[in-house]
Write a protein that holds these residues in place. Structure first.
Motif, PDB file in Angstrom:
ATOM      1  N   GLY A  94       0.609  -1.073   0.068  1.00 50.89           N
ATOM      2  CA  GLY A  94      -0.028   0.201  -0.018  1.00 50.89           C
ATOM      3  C   GLY A  94       1.047   1.334  -0.084  1.00 50.89           C
ATOM      4  N   HIS A  95       2.251   1.073  -0.446  1.00 49.43           N
ATOM      5  CA  HIS A  95       2.978   2.540  -0.599  1.00 49.43           C
ATOM      6  C   HIS A  95       3.551   2.305  -1.962  1.00 49.43           C
ATOM      7  CE1 HIS A  95       2.589   3.468   3.508  1.00 49.43           C
ATOM      8  NE2 HIS A  95       2.595   2.133   4.145  1.00 49.43           N
ATOM      9  N   TYR A  96       4.349   3.463  -2.210  1.00 46.55           N
ATOM     10  CA  TYR A  96       4.874   3.820  -3.375  1.00 46.55           C
ATOM     11  C   TYR A  96       6.387   3.548  -3.364  1.00 46.55           C
ATOM     12  CZ  TYR A  96       0.738   5.539  -5.659  1.00 46.55           C
ATOM     13  OH  TYR A  96      -0.644   5.639  -6.065  1.00 46.55           O
ATOM     14  N   THR A  97       6.965   3.022  -4.505  1.00 51.56           N
ATOM     15  CA  THR A  97       8.367   3.000  -4.741  1.00 51.56           C
ATOM     16  C   THR A  97       8.731   4.339  -5.638  1.00 51.56           C
ATOM     17  OG1 THR A  97       8.377   0.562  -4.622  1.00 51.56           O
ATOM     18  CG2 THR A  97      10.438   1.484  -5.516  1.00 51.56           C
ATOM     19  N   GLY A  98       9.638   5.161  -5.305  1.00 48.01           N
ATOM     20  CA  GLY A  98      10.004   6.054  -5.983  1.00 48.01           C
ATOM     21  C   GLY A  98      11.491   6.042  -6.788  1.00 48.01           C
ATOM     22  N   GLN A  99      11.577   6.631  -7.819  1.00 48.59           N
ATOM     23  CA  GLN A  99      12.855   6.349  -8.368  1.00 48.59           C
ATOM     24  C   GLN A  99      13.117   7.789  -9.071  1.00 48.59           C
ATOM     25  OE1 GLN A  99      13.026   3.820 -12.003  1.00 48.59           O
ATOM     26  NE2 GLN A  99      15.182   3.784 -12.017  1.00 48.59           N
ATOM     27  N   TRP A 100      14.039   8.625  -8.895  1.00 48.19           N
ATOM     28  CA  TRP A 100      14.371   9.938  -9.516  1.00 48.19           C
ATOM     29  C   TRP A 100      15.399   9.296 -10.536  1.00 48.19           C
ATOM     30  CZ3 TRP A 100      19.188  11.725 -10.786  1.00 48.19           C
ATOM     31  CH2 TRP A 100      19.142  13.123 -11.419  1.00 48.19           C
ATOM     32  N   ILE A 101      15.141  10.168 -11.763  1.00 48.67           N
ATOM     33  CA  ILE A 101      15.922   9.844 -13.109  1.00 48.67           C
ATOM     34  C   ILE A 101      16.083  11.263 -13.699  1.00 48.67           C
ATOM     35  CG2 ILE A 101      15.651   7.317 -13.322  1.00 48.67           C
ATOM     36  CD1 ILE A 101      13.745   7.850 -15.476  1.00 48.67           C
ATOM     37  N   SER A 102      17.094  11.195 -14.510  1.00 42.87           N
ATOM     38  CA  SER A 102      17.169  12.264 -15.453  1.00 42.87           C
ATOM     39  C   SER A 102      17.038  11.578 -16.917  1.00 42.87           C
ATOM     40  CB  SER A 102      18.616  13.002 -15.535  1.00 42.87           C
ATOM     41  OG  SER A 102      18.579  13.813 -16.410  1.00 42.87           O
ATOM     42  N   THR A 103      15.776  12.041 -17.810  1.00 43.32           N
ATOM     43  CA  THR A 103      15.660  11.414 -19.047  1.00 43.32           C
ATOM     44  C   THR A 103      15.066  12.208 -20.049  1.00 43.32           C
ATOM     45  OG1 THR A 103      14.700   9.332 -20.074  1.00 43.32           O
ATOM     46  CG2 THR A 103      13.549  10.411 -18.197  1.00 43.32           C
ATOM     47  N   LYS A 104      14.682  11.940 -21.004  1.00 46.12           N
ATOM     48  CA  LYS A 104      13.697  12.629 -21.982  1.00 46.12           C
ATOM     49  C   LYS A 104      12.665  12.269 -21.774  1.00 46.12           C
ATOM     50  CE  LYS A 104      17.530  13.051 -25.405  1.00 46.12           C
ATOM     51  NZ  LYS A 104      17.833  12.883 -26.802  1.00 46.12           N
ATOM     52  N   ILE A 105      11.624  13.311 -21.816  1.00 49.25           N
ATOM     53  CA  ILE A 105      10.133  13.035 -21.622  1.00 49.25           C
ATOM     54  C   ILE A 105       9.456  12.890 -23.112  1.00 49.25           C
ATOM     55  CG2 ILE A 105      10.295  13.695 -19.120  1.00 49.25           C
ATOM     56  CD1 ILE A 105       8.734  16.494 -20.207  1.00 49.25           C
ATOM     57  N   ILE A 106       8.166  12.385 -23.036  1.00 45.62           N
ATOM     58  CA  ILE A 106       7.196  12.279 -23.908  1.00 45.62           C
ATOM     59  C   ILE A 106       6.041  12.687 -23.361  1.00 45.62           C
ATOM     60  CG2 ILE A 106       5.888  10.859 -25.723  1.00 45.62           C
ATOM     61  CD1 ILE A 106       8.509   8.692 -25.616  1.00 45.62           C
ATOM     62  N   ILE A 107       5.452  14.029 -24.051  1.00 46.94           N
ATOM     63  CA  ILE A 107       4.129  14.307 -23.609  1.00 46.94           C
ATOM     64  C   ILE A 107       3.381  14.843 -24.762  1.00 46.94           C
ATOM     65  CG2 ILE A 107       5.399  15.563 -21.596  1.00 46.94           C
ATOM     66  CD1 ILE A 107       5.610  18.129 -23.257  1.00 46.94           C
ATOM     67  N   ARG A 108       2.047  14.656 -24.401  1.00 48.35           N
ATOM     68  CA  ARG A 108       1.121  15.089 -25.423  1.00 48.35           C
ATOM     69  C   ARG A 108       0.861  16.218 -25.283  1.00 48.35           C
ATOM     70  NH1 ARG A 108      -5.078  13.534 -26.440  1.00 48.35           N
ATOM     71  NH2 ARG A 108      -5.091  13.530 -28.662  1.00 48.35           N
ATOM     72  N   CYS A 109       0.746  17.142 -26.714  1.00 47.70           N
ATOM     73  CA  CYS A 109       0.292  18.614 -26.423  1.00 47.70           C
ATOM     74  C   CYS A 109      -1.028  18.787 -27.353  1.00 47.70           C
ATOM     75  CB  CYS A 109       1.532  19.470 -27.146  1.00 47.70           C
ATOM     76  SG  CYS A 109       3.070  19.073 -26.479  1.00 47.70           S
ATOM     77  N   LYS A 110      -1.564  19.919 -26.776  1.00 50.70           N
ATOM     78  CA  LYS A 110      -2.663  20.373 -27.365  1.00 50.70           C
ATOM     79  C   LYS A 110      -2.759  22.012 -27.350  1.00 50.70           C
ATOM     80  CE  LYS A 110      -6.306  17.084 -27.034  1.00 50.70           C
ATOM     81  NZ  LYS A 110      -7.721  16.845 -26.371  1.00 50.70           N
ATOM     82  N   PHE A 111      -2.738  22.819 -28.547  1.00 54.35           N
ATOM     83  CA  PHE A 111      -2.638  24.134 -28.520  1.00 54.35           C
ATOM     84  C   PHE A 111      -1.318  24.696 -28.026  1.00 54.35           C
ATOM     85  CE2 PHE A 111      -7.241  23.115 -28.013  1.00 54.35           C
ATOM     86  CZ  PHE A 111      -7.694  23.228 -29.542  1.00 54.35           C
ATOM     87  N   GLY A 112      -0.323  23.902 -28.153  1.00 55.06           N
ATOM     88  CA  GLY A 112       1.003  24.294 -27.627  1.00 55.06           C
ATOM     89  C   GLY A 112       1.165  24.168 -26.207  1.00 55.06           C
ATOM     90  N   PHE A 113       0.293  23.401 -25.408  1.00 53.33           N
ATOM     91  CA  PHE A 113       0.512  23.205 -24.146  1.00 53.33           C
ATOM     92  C   PHE A 113       0.602  21.701 -23.959  1.00 53.33           C
ATOM     93  CE2 PHE A 113      -1.403  27.329 -24.105  1.00 53.33           C
ATOM     94  CZ  PHE A 113      -0.525  28.204 -23.313  1.00 53.33           C
ATOM     95  N   PRO A 114       1.283  21.226 -22.760  1.00 55.38           N
ATOM     96  CA  PRO A 114       1.265  19.918 -22.551  1.00 55.38           C
ATOM     97  C   PRO A 114      -0.027  19.352 -21.751  1.00 55.38           C
ATOM     98  CG  PRO A 114       2.956  21.180 -20.915  1.00 55.38           C
ATOM     99  CD  PRO A 114       2.246  21.854 -21.919  1.00 55.38           C
ATOM    100  N   VAL A 115      -0.419  18.105 -22.226  1.00 55.23           N
ATOM    101  CA  VAL A 115      -1.751  17.827 -21.485  1.00 55.23           C
ATOM    102  C   VAL A 115      -1.868  16.421 -20.882  1.00 55.23           C
ATOM    103  CG1 VAL A 115      -3.383  19.394 -22.844  1.00 55.23           C
ATOM    104  CG2 VAL A 115      -2.700  17.106 -23.442  1.00 55.23           C
ATOM    105  N   ALA A 116      -0.621  15.725 -21.409  1.00 57.93           N
ATOM    106  CA  ALA A 116      -0.468  14.400 -20.807  1.00 57.93           C
ATOM    107  C   ALA A 116       0.856  13.879 -20.762  1.00 57.93           C
ATOM    108  CB  ALA A 116      -1.241  13.209 -21.902  1.00 57.93           C
TER     109      ALA A 116
END
Length: 119
Positions: A94-116
């Motif tokens: 019932g808890h989270y495992t967290g991992q910090w990383i430095s990476t390239k991200i993939i985001i979905r954009c609408k009207f020039g703004f990230p939405v997902a």
């Protein structure tokens, strides 16, 4: 209407920021505690996978505006690396495992703004 950041108000973008943006990063004793705190604070506790971005808003928006490689369907991969935390829910404990990383991200954009973000 403009946001305090000077950006145009766009509800899907506001939702994206609420769910995925944490800059500067909220302090926590370790990555697992960070994920537990943030997922609870943002009303997302129990979600199996989640990503928090620890970069300025402008850097994230810029992926949609020339600093990203178009992948199709509104999805863009950043040209630059981002500081992120990936949170994974452990159903057994019932808890989270967290991992910090430095990476390239993939985001979905609408009207020039990230939405997902691709988890």
């Amino acid at each position: 209407m403009a946001l305090s950041s000077g950006q145009t108000w766009f509800p899907p973008f506001e939702q994206f920021l609420w769910e995925h943006w944490d800059y500067p990063k909220t302090p926590a004793s370790n990555q697992n505690t960070y994920c537990d705190i943030m997922m609870w604070k943002r009303g997302l506790y129990g979600k199996l996978k989640h990503t928090f971005i620890h970069e300025p808003i402008e850097k994230i928006i810029n992926v949609c505006r020339g600093e990203g490689i178009y992948l199709g369907g509104g999805w863009y991969q950043s040209k630059h690396f981002f500081s992120i935390t990936k949170c994974t829910f452990n159903r057994m404990f019932g808890h989270y495992t967290g991992q910090w990383i430095s990476t390239k991200i993939i985001i979905r954009c609408k009207f020039g703004f990230p939405v997902a973000i691709q988890e």
